[in-house]
Design a protein around this motif. Sequence first.
Motif: not given
Length: 121
Positions: A15-39
């Motif tokens: 359960g902790d691993l699942r929570d950690t994974r979802s938290e990391i994925n959320g952070r990565l999604d936030g980073l990807a949203r702030d990153m410059v796209t290739s276009a």
Amino acid sequence: MGEELPPSLFNILRGDLRDTRSEINGRLDGLARDMVTSAMLAQVQANQKERDDRQDARIRSLEQADAEREKEARRIAEEQRKTRAQQFFSIGLAAFGVLGSIISAIVVWSVTSGLQQLAGG
């Protein structure tokens, strides 16, 4: 089996691993949203290339204008040199003419005075 067993350590860690994974994925999604796209990156690079090309063209035009100014200055200096040489040649020719006239006047005077002496005058 009607009773629910307390969670085992494995289930707690899972359960902790699942929570950690979802938290990391959320952070990565936030980073990807702030990153410059290739276009966007391609557009920025194209804009930079266009600015560089315009700046290079401006530098080339300035260098060409500078070269034309130098060429014109050399042409004017050459014309001035030629004009100065012509003036000095004219002055020298005039001085030679004056010198020739003086020598001719002296010769004519001495011949005239010699003839006057011969004539008895």
